[in-house]
Design a protein around this motif. Structure first.
Motif, PDB file in Angstrom:
ATOM      1  N   ARG A 134      36.805  -5.482  70.098  1.00 19.71           N
ATOM      2  CA  ARG A 134      37.106  -5.028  71.467  1.00 19.71           C
ATOM      3  C   ARG A 134      36.003  -3.818  71.647  1.00 19.71           C
ATOM      4  O   ARG A 134      35.608  -3.569  72.855  1.00 19.71           O
ATOM      5  CB  ARG A 134      38.633  -4.315  71.541  1.00 19.71           C
ATOM      6  CG  ARG A 134      39.725  -5.635  71.567  1.00 19.71           C
ATOM      7  CD  ARG A 134      40.970  -4.814  71.931  1.00 19.71           C
ATOM      8  NE  ARG A 134      42.245  -5.466  71.376  1.00 19.71           N
ATOM      9  CZ  ARG A 134      42.586  -6.458  72.133  1.00 19.71           C
ATOM     10  NH1 ARG A 134      41.929  -6.548  73.319  1.00 19.71           N
ATOM     11  NH2 ARG A 134      43.610  -7.214  71.889  1.00 19.71           N
ATOM     12  N   ARG A 190      33.426  -3.805  74.944  1.00 18.96           N
ATOM     13  CA  ARG A 190      33.159  -2.518  75.901  1.00 18.96           C
ATOM     14  C   ARG A 190      31.872  -2.271  75.925  1.00 18.96           C
ATOM     15  O   ARG A 190      31.280  -1.981  76.910  1.00 18.96           O
ATOM     16  CB  ARG A 190      34.063  -1.366  75.366  1.00 18.96           C
ATOM     17  CG  ARG A 190      35.696  -1.711  75.500  1.00 18.96           C
ATOM     18  CD  ARG A 190      36.197  -0.264  74.977  1.00 18.96           C
ATOM     19  NE  ARG A 190      37.758  -0.370  74.749  1.00 18.96           N
ATOM     20  CZ  ARG A 190      38.160  -0.487  73.674  1.00 18.96           C
ATOM     21  NH1 ARG A 190      37.360  -0.383  72.276  1.00 18.96           N
ATOM     22  NH2 ARG A 190      39.548  -1.027  73.219  1.00 18.96           N
ATOM     23  N   ASP A 213      40.533  -4.229  76.625  1.00 16.82           N
ATOM     24  CA  ASP A 213      41.749  -3.615  76.350  1.00 16.82           C
ATOM     25  C   ASP A 213      43.009  -4.625  76.758  1.00 16.82           C
ATOM     26  O   ASP A 213      43.987  -4.736  75.987  1.00 16.82           O
ATOM     27  CB  ASP A 213      42.196  -2.296  76.789  1.00 16.82           C
ATOM     28  CG  ASP A 213      41.300  -1.389  76.231  1.00 16.82           C
ATOM     29  OD1 ASP A 213      40.729  -1.472  75.139  1.00 16.82           O
ATOM     30  OD2 ASP A 213      41.016  -0.302  76.955  1.00 16.82           O
ATOM     31  N   ARG A 214      42.657  -5.438  77.627  1.00 18.27           N
ATOM     32  CA  ARG A 214      43.500  -6.414  78.349  1.00 18.27           C
ATOM     33  C   ARG A 214      43.444  -7.977  77.670  1.00 18.27           C
ATOM     34  O   ARG A 214      44.237  -8.959  77.911  1.00 18.27           O
ATOM     35  CB  ARG A 214      43.513  -6.531  79.651  1.00 18.27           C
ATOM     36  CG  ARG A 214      43.999  -5.009  80.378  1.00 18.27           C
ATOM     37  CD  ARG A 214      44.055  -5.394  81.877  1.00 18.27           C
ATOM     38  NE  ARG A 214      44.977  -6.406  82.268  1.00 18.27           N
ATOM     39  CZ  ARG A 214      44.772  -7.254  83.443  1.00 18.27           C
ATOM     40  NH1 ARG A 214      43.970  -6.926  84.118  1.00 18.27           N
ATOM     41  NH2 ARG A 214      45.731  -8.074  83.752  1.00 18.27           N
TER      42      ARG A 214
END
Length: 331
Positions: free
Chosen positions: A56, A60, A68-69
């Motif tokens: 993750r 980013r 985050d989803r």
């Protein structure tokens, strides 16, 4: 405590992205839609969380705003490689937007399950071209790309470090997972001949064979044990560290987590950094890039960890020159 003492970086530059089409279509995610990622993992599920967090972070860093989803579906074989084919097939049936496959065996299982869904590999043992995963490093040409490391020089480095740390080193046992291929083994055997260190190989095919493998190694009374790269070893640092101390054998390995947990020393790619790097590639695919067009990458951050607490427990005094070269010292 652990003390940072610098950092080694190796930047690998590969050719530009190919313009040719591959079988996996570009599939940029519509705004607000939650992407689904399959995570095919040959280790134990309980240690996957920290690796997914690093993925993750990479998403980013690559500008993927929905990091985050992202829905990550973890399928872990719990150290049993025979389960990977069925796990890969189940992931494909769930229609993921991409599959992250960790290890050579996971990449092979994912490729056998689909030629359509993008596969992003994190493979620290294979030459991806020789293994048939990609057509070339700069132009993968299919539905697979990722971060690969088959640096055979590590085999030499581990033995050199052990020889320096244990001046009388003359015999070592090699723990090898045959599923990773022979590249590492050939390299360390060549290093053994060059350094005049006699080597004996103990095969480890599954996590439940680790205890017996260390017993076999200890019975041969080696001066040290070299643990080659494999998810069987990398996902079980505490178990391996405990076995190291229980059998009173110095170990060298690729995995810094093993050295931090109680192994003697490690040298290799920063594992979580490599997962972050893989996450950045994954983010580009979720934004529409095709694996066929994304050059294979190599790990860019390397580290050496030595554990002085373990050295003391084993009755060893590591030379100052070895300690000074470490990026991290556990005391």
């Amino acid at each position: 405590m652990a003390t940072g003492i610098g950092r080694r970086r190796l930047l690998a530059t590969l050719g530009g992205a190919a313009a040719t089409a591959g079988p996996a279509a570009a599939r940029a995610q519509p705004p607000g839609r939650t992407a689904r990622i399959g995570f095919l993992y040959p280790g134990v599920a309980r240690v996957a969380a920290v690796r997914i967090a690093a993925l993750r972070d990479g998403l980013r860093a690559g500008g993927y705003r929905e990091a985050d989803r992202v829905d990550v579906v973890v399928h872990a074989s719990e150290g049993d490689p025979a389960k990977l084919a069925a796990l890969a097939a189940d992931l494909v049936a769930r229609k993921p937007d991409a599959i992250v496959a960790a290890s050579p065996a996971a990449v092979r299982a994912a490729r056998s399950a689909t030629s359509v869904e993008p596969i992003v590999a994190i493979d620290l043992e294979s030459d991806p071209v020789a293994a048939g995963f990609v057509a070339s490093l700069a132009h993968p040409g299919g539905n697979v790309t990722g971060v690969f490391s088959d640096f055979p020089d590590f085999g030499t480095k581990w033995l050199e470090l052990l020889k320096e740390a244990i001046p009388g080193l003359s015999r070592a046992v090699i723990l090898w997972d045959p599923a990773t291929g022979a590249t590492q083994l050939n390299a360390v055997e060549a290093a053994g001949r060059s350094l005049k260190v006699g080597l004996e190989v103990v095969k480890v095919r599954a996590i439940d064979e680790l205890g017996r493998a260390f017993e076999t190694a200890a019975e041969r009374r080696p001066d040290a044990v070299v643990i080659l790269s494999s998810p069987i070893f990398g996902t079980n640092p505490k178990l391996i560290a405990d076995l190291t101390l229980a059998h009173h054998v110095p170990t060298a390995t690729l995995f810094s987590e093993i050295a931090r947990a109680g192994g003697l020393m490690s040298y290799g790619p920063n594992l979580l950094g490599t997962f972050r790097q893989t996450g950045t590639l994954l983010g580009r695919i979720l934004q529409g890039a095709r694996p066929a067009d994304l050059p294979v990458e190599r790990p860019t951050t390397f580290e050496m960890v030595v554990n002085l607490k373990t050295a003391k427990a084993l009755g060893l005094t590591l030379p100052a020159a070895v300690v000074a070269r470490a990026d991290e010292v556990v005391e």
